[in-house]
Design a protein around this motif. Structure first.
Motif, PDB file in Angstrom:
ATOM      1  N   ILE A   1      70.465  35.227  -6.943  1.00 27.71           N
ATOM      2  CA  ILE A   1      70.519  35.495  -5.508  1.00 27.71           C
ATOM      3  C   ILE A   1      71.955  35.756  -5.085  1.00 27.71           C
ATOM      4  O   ILE A   1      72.877  35.064  -5.518  1.00 27.71           O
ATOM      5  CB  ILE A   1      69.970  34.301  -4.713  1.00 27.71           C
ATOM      6  N   ALA A   2      72.121  36.744  -4.206  1.00 27.29           N
ATOM      7  CA  ALA A   2      73.417  37.026  -3.585  1.00 27.29           C
ATOM      8  C   ALA A   2      73.214  36.996  -2.072  1.00 27.29           C
ATOM      9  O   ALA A   2      72.197  37.477  -1.569  1.00 27.29           O
ATOM     10  CB  ALA A   2      73.935  38.395  -4.019  1.00 27.29           C
ATOM     11  N   VAL A   3      74.179  36.432  -1.367  1.00 29.58           N
ATOM     12  CA  VAL A   3      74.111  36.370   0.091  1.00 29.58           C
ATOM     13  C   VAL A   3      75.354  37.044   0.655  1.00 29.58           C
ATOM     14  O   VAL A   3      76.477  36.751   0.245  1.00 29.58           O
ATOM     15  CB  VAL A   3      74.028  34.916   0.607  1.00 29.58           C
ATOM     16  N   LEU A   4      75.139  37.958   1.583  1.00 26.31           N
ATOM     17  CA  LEU A   4      76.228  38.606   2.303  1.00 26.31           C
ATOM     18  C   LEU A   4      76.051  38.285   3.772  1.00 26.31           C
ATOM     19  O   LEU A   4      74.997  38.576   4.351  1.00 26.31           O
ATOM     20  CB  LEU A   4      76.192  40.123   2.090  1.00 26.31           C
ATOM     21  N   GLN A   5      77.062  37.653   4.360  1.00 27.16           N
ATOM     22  CA  GLN A   5      76.993  37.302   5.775  1.00 27.16           C
ATOM     23  C   GLN A   5      78.064  38.047   6.536  1.00 27.16           C
ATOM     24  O   GLN A   5      79.208  38.158   6.087  1.00 27.16           O
ATOM     25  CB  GLN A   5      77.184  35.795   5.981  1.00 27.16           C
ATOM     26  N   HIS A   6      77.680  38.547   7.695  1.00 31.54           N
ATOM     27  CA  HIS A   6      78.629  39.160   8.623  1.00 31.54           C
ATOM     28  C   HIS A   6      78.268  38.646  10.006  1.00 31.54           C
ATOM     29  O   HIS A   6      77.281  39.088  10.605  1.00 31.54           O
ATOM     30  CB  HIS A   6      78.558  40.685   8.566  1.00 31.54           C
ATOM     31  N   GLY A   7      79.014  37.662  10.471  1.00 32.34           N
ATOM     32  CA  GLY A   7      78.726  37.069  11.766  1.00 32.34           C
ATOM     33  C   GLY A   7      77.350  36.427  11.790  1.00 32.34           C
ATOM     34  O   GLY A   7      77.057  35.546  10.999  1.00 32.34           O
ATOM     35  N   ASP A   8      76.514  36.912  12.704  1.00 33.22           N
ATOM     36  CA  ASP A   8      75.182  36.346  12.891  1.00 33.22           C
ATOM     37  C   ASP A   8      74.115  37.041  12.054  1.00 33.22           C
ATOM     38  O   ASP A   8      72.920  36.822  12.259  1.00 33.22           O
ATOM     39  CB  ASP A   8      74.780  36.430  14.365  1.00 33.22           C
ATOM     40  N   ILE A   9      74.527  37.870  11.099  1.00 31.21           N
ATOM     41  CA  ILE A   9      73.581  38.580  10.238  1.00 31.21           C
ATOM     42  C   ILE A   9      73.852  38.201   8.787  1.00 31.21           C
ATOM     43  O   ILE A   9      74.997  38.133   8.356  1.00 31.21           O
ATOM     44  CB  ILE A   9      73.715  40.106  10.402  1.00 31.21           C
ATOM     45  N   ALA A  10      72.768  37.957   8.048  1.00 29.40           N
ATOM     46  CA  ALA A  10      72.901  37.669   6.616  1.00 29.40           C
ATOM     47  C   ALA A  10      71.861  38.487   5.862  1.00 29.40           C
ATOM     48  O   ALA A  10      70.738  38.672   6.336  1.00 29.40           O
ATOM     49  CB  ALA A  10      72.703  36.185   6.336  1.00 29.40           C
ATOM     50  N   ILE A  11      72.271  38.980   4.704  1.00 27.76           N
ATOM     51  CA  ILE A  11      71.355  39.676   3.805  1.00 27.76           C
ATOM     52  C   ILE A  11      71.262  38.825   2.541  1.00 27.76           C
ATOM     53  O   ILE A  11      72.269  38.582   1.878  1.00 27.76           O
ATOM     54  CB  ILE A  11      71.857  41.089   3.470  1.00 27.76           C
ATOM     55  N   VAL A  12      70.059  38.366   2.251  1.00 29.56           N
ATOM     56  CA  VAL A  12      69.809  37.562   1.062  1.00 29.56           C
ATOM     57  C   VAL A  12      69.109  38.484   0.069  1.00 29.56           C
ATOM     58  O   VAL A  12      68.001  38.945   0.323  1.00 29.56           O
ATOM     59  CB  VAL A  12      68.934  36.332   1.381  1.00 29.56           C
ATOM     60  N   SER A  13      69.785  38.781  -1.047  1.00 31.30           N
ATOM     61  CA  SER A  13      69.253  39.714  -2.041  1.00 31.30           C
ATOM     62  C   SER A  13      68.926  38.976  -3.337  1.00 31.30           C
ATOM     63  O   SER A  13      69.663  38.089  -3.770  1.00 31.30           O
ATOM     64  CB  SER A  13      70.263  40.820  -2.343  1.00 31.30           C
ATOM     65  N   PHE A  14      67.830  39.389  -3.945  1.00 37.60           N
ATOM     66  CA  PHE A  14      67.331  38.804  -5.177  1.00 37.60           C
ATOM     67  C   PHE A  14      67.411  39.875  -6.254  1.00 37.60           C
ATOM     68  O   PHE A  14      66.912  40.982  -6.056  1.00 37.60           O
ATOM     69  CB  PHE A  14      65.890  38.331  -4.986  1.00 37.60           C
ATOM     70  N   TYR A  15      68.035  39.552  -7.396  1.00 37.54           N
ATOM     71  CA  TYR A  15      68.250  40.590  -8.399  1.00 37.54           C
ATOM     72  C   TYR A  15      68.032  40.082  -9.818  1.00 37.54           C
ATOM     73  O   TYR A  15      68.106  38.888 -10.094  1.00 37.54           O
ATOM     74  CB  TYR A  15      69.641  41.203  -8.254  1.00 37.54           C
ATOM     75  N   ASN A  16      67.788  41.030 -10.687  1.00 37.76           N
ATOM     76  CA  ASN A  16      67.617  40.774 -12.109  1.00 37.76           C
ATOM     77  C   ASN A  16      69.002  40.498 -12.697  1.00 37.76           C
ATOM     78  O   ASN A  16      69.876  41.361 -12.645  1.00 37.76           O
ATOM     79  CB  ASN A  16      66.983  42.016 -12.755  1.00 37.76           C
ATOM     80  N   PRO A  17      69.223  39.316 -13.267  1.00 39.32           N
ATOM     81  CA  PRO A  17      70.555  38.999 -13.791  1.00 39.32           C
ATOM     82  C   PRO A  17      70.982  39.899 -14.944  1.00 39.32           C
ATOM     83  O   PRO A  17      72.183  40.113 -15.146  1.00 39.32           O
ATOM     84  CB  PRO A  17      70.443  37.542 -14.235  1.00 39.32           C
ATOM     85  N   ALA A  18      70.037  40.468 -15.686  1.00 39.81           N
ATOM     86  CA  ALA A  18      70.388  41.362 -16.787  1.00 39.81           C
ATOM     87  C   ALA A  18      70.964  42.677 -16.270  1.00 39.81           C
ATOM     88  O   ALA A  18      71.783  43.307 -16.928  1.00 39.81           O
ATOM     89  CB  ALA A  18      69.162  41.638 -17.660  1.00 39.81           C
ATOM     90  N   LEU A  19      70.557  43.080 -15.073  1.00 39.20           N
ATOM     91  CA  LEU A  19      71.028  44.346 -14.490  1.00 39.20           C
ATOM     92  C   LEU A  19      72.128  44.137 -13.463  1.00 39.20           C
ATOM     93  O   LEU A  19      72.864  45.066 -13.142  1.00 39.20           O
ATOM     94  CB  LEU A  19      69.855  45.092 -13.849  1.00 39.20           C
ATOM     95  N   GLY A  20      72.225  42.944 -12.915  1.00 36.36           N
ATOM     96  CA  GLY A  20      73.255  42.640 -11.936  1.00 36.36           C
ATOM     97  C   GLY A  20      72.880  43.049 -10.523  1.00 36.36           C
ATOM     98  O   GLY A  20      71.890  43.743 -10.293  1.00 36.36           O
ATOM     99  N   PRO A  21      73.703  42.631  -9.559  1.00 32.67           N
ATOM    100  CA  PRO A  21      73.395  42.867  -8.151  1.00 32.67           C
ATOM    101  C   PRO A  21      73.561  44.314  -7.690  1.00 32.67           C
ATOM    102  O   PRO A  21      73.170  44.657  -6.574  1.00 32.67           O
ATOM    103  CB  PRO A  21      74.370  41.943  -7.421  1.00 32.67           C
ATOM    104  N   ASP A  22      74.119  45.176  -8.525  1.00 32.37           N
ATOM    105  CA  ASP A  22      74.276  46.573  -8.137  1.00 32.37           C
ATOM    106  C   ASP A  22      73.184  47.477  -8.678  1.00 32.37           C
ATOM    107  O   ASP A  22      72.969  48.575  -8.169  1.00 32.37           O
ATOM    108  CB  ASP A  22      75.640  47.105  -8.592  1.00 32.37           C
TER     109      ASP A  22
END
Length: 161
Positions: free
Chosen positions: A111-132
Motif C-alpha cells: 500500500i502507498a498513501v499520498l496525502q495533499h491537505g484534506d485529500i488522500a489517495i490510498v493505492s494498492f499495488y503488486n510488490p513485484a511490479l512496484g507502485p508505478d
C-alpha cells in the motif's frame, strides 16, 4: 458476492494487515484513524475493509459519502448502497472472511498513501511490479468533520508478475 463489494481493494488491504475477524458487531477504529495524516487515511481505509467483512453498516454509512462510486476493472460502477448491501450479507457469514484469507495467501499487495491537505489517495499495488507499474486499485479519501471519508475508488486488472 465479491462484485458487490470493493473486492480488489478489500482483499488487497487485508494483505497488509494480520487482523482476524472474530467480531460480529461494530468494528473498532484503529490507532490514528481520526488524524489528518497518511497514517490516519490508511487506518480509516483499513477500518472500511473490516466494516465490509464484518457487516458494520453504521460505519460504512459514515465512511462512504453520498455519491460514492467504486469502478471495477471491467468499468462497471458499484454505488454506496450496493457496497452497504454487500456488507449486510457478510454480517452473519464467514464466507467473505474465508475468501479474503485465501486471496491474501495468493496475491501479496503493498500500500502507498499520498496525502495533499484534506485529500488522500490510498493505492494498492503488486510488490513485484512496484507502485508505478502494478497498481491494482486506489481509493480517494477526503478529510472532513474530523475523519476520512471515501469519495471514489478505481480498480485495475494489474498483472501478477
Amino acid at each position: 458476492m465479491l462484485r458487490h463489494t470493493r473486492s480488489l481493494v478489500a482483499l488487497a488491504t487485508l494483505c497488509m494487515i494480520g487482523a482476524t475477524y472474530a467480531s460480529k458487531g461494530p468494528t473498532p477504529p484503529g490507532p490514528h484513524e481520526g488524524e489528518r495524516t497518511e497514517a490516519g487515511a490508511l487506518a480509516a481505509d483499513d477500518h472500511w475493509l473490516r466494516a465490509e467483512v464484518d457487516g458494520d453498516t453504521a460505519f460504512l454509512e459514515r465512511m462512504l459519502l453520498p455519491g460514492y462510486r467504486s469502478i471495477g476493472a471491467t468499468g462497471v460502477s458499484h454505488s454506496r448502497e450496493q457496497i452497504i448491501a454487500g456488507a449486510v450479507k457478510n454480517k452473519d457469514s464467514d464466507a467473505m472472511k474465508e475468501k479474503v484469507a485465501a486471496w491474501r495467501k495468493e496475491d501479496p499487495t503493498e500500500i502507498a498513501v499520498l496525502q495533499h491537505g484534506d485529500i488522500a489517495i490510498v493505492s494498492f499495488y503488486n510488490p513485484a511490479l512496484g507502485p508505478d507499474k502494478g497498481v491494482r486499485s486506489s481509493d480517494i479519501l477526503v478529510y472532513e468533520d474530523g475523519g476520512w471519508h471515501a469519495v471514489y475508488s478505481q480498480h485495475a486488472a494489474a498483472k501478477s508478475q
